[in-house]
Design an enzyme around this catalytic site. Sequence first.
Site, short mmCIF file in Angstrom:
data_model
loop_
_atom_site.label_atom_id
_atom_site.label_comp_id
_atom_site.label_asym_id
_atom_site.label_seq_id
_atom_site.Cartn_x
_atom_site.Cartn_y
_atom_site.Cartn_z
N HIS A 145 0.82 -1.21 0.00
CA HIS A 145 0.00 0.00 0.00
C HIS A 145 0.86 1.26 0.00
O HIS A 145 1.88 1.31 0.65
CB HIS A 145 -0.96 0.01 1.20
CG HIS A 145 -0.27 -0.16 2.53
ND1 HIS A 145 0.15 -1.39 2.98
CD2 HIS A 145 0.06 0.73 3.49
CE1 HIS A 145 0.71 -1.24 4.17
NE2 HIS A 145 0.68 0.04 4.50
N PHE A 146 0.39 2.24 -0.76
CA PHE A 146 1.03 3.55 -0.77
C PHE A 146 0.46 4.40 0.35
O PHE A 146 -0.75 4.42 0.56
CB PHE A 146 0.72 4.29 -2.08
CG PHE A 146 1.70 4.01 -3.18
CD1 PHE A 146 2.89 4.72 -3.27
CD2 PHE A 146 1.42 3.03 -4.14
CE1 PHE A 146 3.79 4.47 -4.28
CE2 PHE A 146 2.32 2.77 -5.16
CZ PHE A 146 3.50 3.49 -5.23
#
Length: 161
Positions: A116-117
């Site tokens: 995940h960013f």
Amino acid sequence: MKTMWAPWRMEYIQSENQENCIFCEALSTTDDLTLYKGSITMVMMNKYPYINGHLLAAPVRHISMPDELNKDEMGELMATVEKSVGILKSVMNPDGFNIGLNLGKVAGAGVEEHLHFHIVPRWHGDTNFMPVISDLRVIPEAIKETYGYLKPLFENYRNGE
Ligand SMILES: [Zn+2]
């Protein structure tokens, strides 16, 4: 000496006891943190934000490393990050952003098994907010309110557009 500022590293401390994958869980249930569920990517508010407006953008598929992303996921993930930045800009008017990945526990990942960013809006002088934002009584209310502003703007977004 110039210190590199990586606020999302706080994730490690705050979500150590997480048992299930928060992203897969969000996809299969209804909650008040998830802003977007697409066919390829998703966006949610960070339950333990560095600062109000701290978002997480992830592929729908439960994968941990960038080299596992296929071309479509790669493209959509970047498009989703860009969309999130645009929405945060229009709602919260930040002066800048920190955007980054923590790969592996050693790098500070709280949920290391699902890539995940972190998308963290930043304002001039926002380090002064720290005493306020670290007050746990304030965070749930702030997140709820921000969710209310952001959610309608993700409503018309679709992967592949
Ligand atoms: Zn997952």
